[in-house]
Design an enzyme around this catalytic site. Structure first.
Site, PDB file in Angstrom:
ATOM      1  N   ASP A 119      -4.447 -20.446  12.593  1.00  0.00           N
ATOM      2  CA  ASP A 119      -3.391 -21.206  11.906  1.00  0.00           C
ATOM      3  C   ASP A 119      -3.125 -20.608  10.523  1.00  0.00           C
ATOM      4  O   ASP A 119      -2.215 -21.042   9.809  1.00  0.00           O
ATOM      5  CB  ASP A 119      -3.716 -22.703  11.844  1.00  0.00           C
ATOM      6  CG  ASP A 119      -5.011 -22.998  11.115  1.00  0.00           C
ATOM      7  OD1 ASP A 119      -5.733 -22.051  10.742  1.00  0.00           O
ATOM      8  OD2 ASP A 119      -5.318 -24.196  10.921  1.00  0.00           O
ATOM      9  N   SER A 120      -3.898 -19.554  10.161  1.00  0.00           N
ATOM     10  CA  SER A 120      -3.579 -18.768   8.963  1.00  0.00           C
ATOM     11  C   SER A 120      -2.175 -18.184   9.071  1.00  0.00           C
ATOM     12  O   SER A 120      -1.608 -17.755   8.063  1.00  0.00           O
ATOM     13  CB  SER A 120      -4.610 -17.648   8.768  1.00  0.00           C
ATOM     14  OG  SER A 120      -4.806 -16.924   9.960  1.00  0.00           O
ATOM     15  N   ASP A 140      -5.863 -21.425  17.562  1.00  0.00           N
ATOM     16  CA  ASP A 140      -6.239 -22.543  16.680  1.00  0.00           C
ATOM     17  C   ASP A 140      -5.464 -23.805  17.040  1.00  0.00           C
ATOM     18  O   ASP A 140      -4.251 -23.747  17.253  1.00  0.00           O
ATOM     19  CB  ASP A 140      -5.896 -22.181  15.227  1.00  0.00           C
ATOM     20  CG  ASP A 140      -7.124 -21.873  14.398  1.00  0.00           C
ATOM     21  OD1 ASP A 140      -8.229 -22.325  14.764  1.00  0.00           O
ATOM     22  OD2 ASP A 140      -6.975 -21.162  13.391  1.00  0.00           O
ATOM     23  N   LYS A 186      -9.733 -23.180  19.241  1.00  0.00           N
ATOM     24  CA  LYS A 186     -10.673 -23.407  18.133  1.00  0.00           C
ATOM     25  C   LYS A 186     -10.222 -24.642  17.384  1.00  0.00           C
ATOM     26  O   LYS A 186      -9.023 -24.824  17.171  1.00  0.00           O
ATOM     27  CB  LYS A 186     -10.702 -22.198  17.197  1.00  0.00           C
ATOM     28  CG  LYS A 186     -11.497 -22.436  15.912  1.00  0.00           C
ATOM     29  CD  LYS A 186     -11.811 -21.149  15.176  1.00  0.00           C
ATOM     30  CE  LYS A 186     -10.746 -20.620  14.277  1.00  0.00           C
ATOM     31  NZ  LYS A 186     -10.282 -21.554  13.206  1.00  0.00           N
ATOM     32  N   GLU A 228     -17.319 -20.253   7.966  1.00  0.00           N
ATOM     33  CA  GLU A 228     -16.456 -19.669   6.932  1.00  0.00           C
ATOM     34  C   GLU A 228     -16.968 -20.016   5.535  1.00  0.00           C
ATOM     35  O   GLU A 228     -17.186 -21.192   5.199  1.00  0.00           O
ATOM     36  CB  GLU A 228     -15.013 -20.182   7.112  1.00  0.00           C
ATOM     37  CG  GLU A 228     -14.057 -19.613   6.075  1.00  0.00           C
ATOM     38  CD  GLU A 228     -12.582 -19.755   6.424  1.00  0.00           C
ATOM     39  OE1 GLU A 228     -12.270 -20.199   7.552  1.00  0.00           O
ATOM     40  OE2 GLU A 228     -11.749 -19.416   5.577  1.00  0.00           O
ATOM     41  N   GLU A 248     -11.291 -27.224  13.906  1.00  0.00           N
ATOM     42  CA  GLU A 248     -12.081 -27.291  12.676  1.00  0.00           C
ATOM     43  C   GLU A 248     -12.881 -28.584  12.576  1.00  0.00           C
ATOM     44  O   GLU A 248     -12.428 -29.634  12.983  1.00  0.00           O
ATOM     45  CB  GLU A 248     -11.154 -27.178  11.451  1.00  0.00           C
ATOM     46  CG  GLU A 248     -10.502 -25.812  11.333  1.00  0.00           C
ATOM     47  CD  GLU A 248      -9.731 -25.625  10.032  1.00  0.00           C
ATOM     48  OE1 GLU A 248      -9.765 -26.520   9.155  1.00  0.00           O
ATOM     49  OE2 GLU A 248      -9.094 -24.564   9.895  1.00  0.00           O
TER      50      GLU A 248
HETATM   51  O1  KIV Z   1      -6.827 -19.304  10.879  1.00  0.00           O
HETATM   52  C1  KIV Z   1      -7.623 -18.371  10.746  1.00  0.00           C
HETATM   53  O2  KIV Z   1      -7.239 -17.211  10.515  1.00  0.00           O
HETATM   54  C2  KIV Z   1      -9.045 -18.666  10.840  1.00  0.00           C
HETATM   55  C3  KIV Z   1      -9.998 -17.593  10.453  1.00  0.00           C
HETATM   56  C4  KIV Z   1      -9.987 -17.402   8.989  1.00  0.00           C
HETATM   57  C5  KIV Z   1     -11.355 -17.846  10.966  1.00  0.00           C
HETATM   58  O3  KIV Z   1      -9.404 -19.735  11.198  1.00  0.00           O
END
Ligand code: KIV
Length: 263
Positions: free
Chosen positions: A43-44, A82, A111, A180, A113
């Site tokens: 989600d970055s 994510d 994934k 992280e 959080e």
């Molecule tokens: O969203 C992302 O890029 C991440 C990584 C930094 C692990 O969750």
């Protein structure tokens, strides 16, 4: 071709796991031909692709589109997508529908959080055959709770809580956990305590593998460099040089040249 169950083999064999983020087909086409073990549609993307100041702005629609594009370029890679901000905090049924969209877009797993409140959903997804990756430490969707992008688990109590949460995620069925921005000795202890692999970012060398945001690795933004990220090229400068070269050639009528057009 590598698969999700390989993560467990790599943990047992102590083979370092390599993961990078990816958001589009042009990049994933290149990554598909590399030895990198897995791609994370993080989600970055809200920050590095869409220009927002946090990952809170990632939506399910964005994540589905980026996952589908990444899969089109990389048919052979393990892709983890994510779950965006709050998309998994309503009912288990609603979260499952979101997961369905990400899996249909081409993810091999999702994934999500944090731990608190997620164990039941994780168990249900795992029971349904969905590989789930956990994410603890500096979970960027919680920056307002943390007061910014700050190192987590800095005292004994916080480190102990993180370790307990990691064990809870393992118990719920996660196949691996991203750690992280926590101190390296905490990451090492958690990694040793778990049967599943940890993937570190900003946690030192003792995790089972590493993940980096591809923009940081390639140096796509010369004004932004997280202290833990190693830049393997200066793409920002290379792109600038290429574009200036093109502009100069057009202005000097050097482009298009012979062989670059039909008469
Ligand atoms: O969203 C992302 O890029 C991440 C990584 C930094 C692990 O969750």
């Amino acid at each position: 071709m590598k698969t999700v169950p390989d993560f467990q083999k790599w943990k047992v064999a102590r083979t370092p796991i390599t993961m990078v983020t990816c958001y589009d087909a042009a990049t994933s086409k290149i990554l598909n031909e590399t030895s990198v073990d897995a791609l994370l549609v993080g989600d970055s993307c809200a920050m590095v692709v869409h220009g927002f100041d946090s990952t809170i702005h990632a939506t399910l629609e964005m994540m589905v589109a980026h996952t589908a594009a990444t899969r089109r370029g990389a048919p052979d890679k393990v892709i983890v997508a994510d779950m965006p901000f709050l998309s998994f905090r309503g009912s288990v049924e609603a979260a499952t529908q979101s997961v369905m969209q990400l899996m249909r877009a081409g993810a091999n797993g999702v994934k999500l959080e944090r731990c608190k409140g997620n164990a039941e959903l994780i168990s249900r997804l795992v029971d349904a055959g969905i590989p789930v990756m956990g994410h603890l430490g500096l979970t960027p969707q919680s920056i307002h709770e943390f007061g910014g992008f700050k190192m987590q688990a800095r005292n004994d109590l916080a480190a102990q809580t993180l370790q307990e949460e990691a064990l809870e995620l393992e118990e719920a069925g996660c196949f691996s956990i991203v750690l992280e921005c926590i101190p390296s000795h905490v990451a090492e202890r958690v990694t040793e305590a778990l049967a599943i692999p940890t993937i570190g970012i900003g946690c030192g060398p003792e995790t089972s593998g590493q993940v980096l945001v591809i923009n940081d690795l390639l140096g796509l933004d010369s004004r932004f460099q997280p202290p833990f990220a190693r830049r393997y090229m200066d793409a920002d400068q290379m792109i600038t040089r290429a574009i200036e070269g093109y502009c100069e050639d057009v202005r000097e009528r050097e482009y298009p040249g012979e062989g670059e057009y039909k008469v």
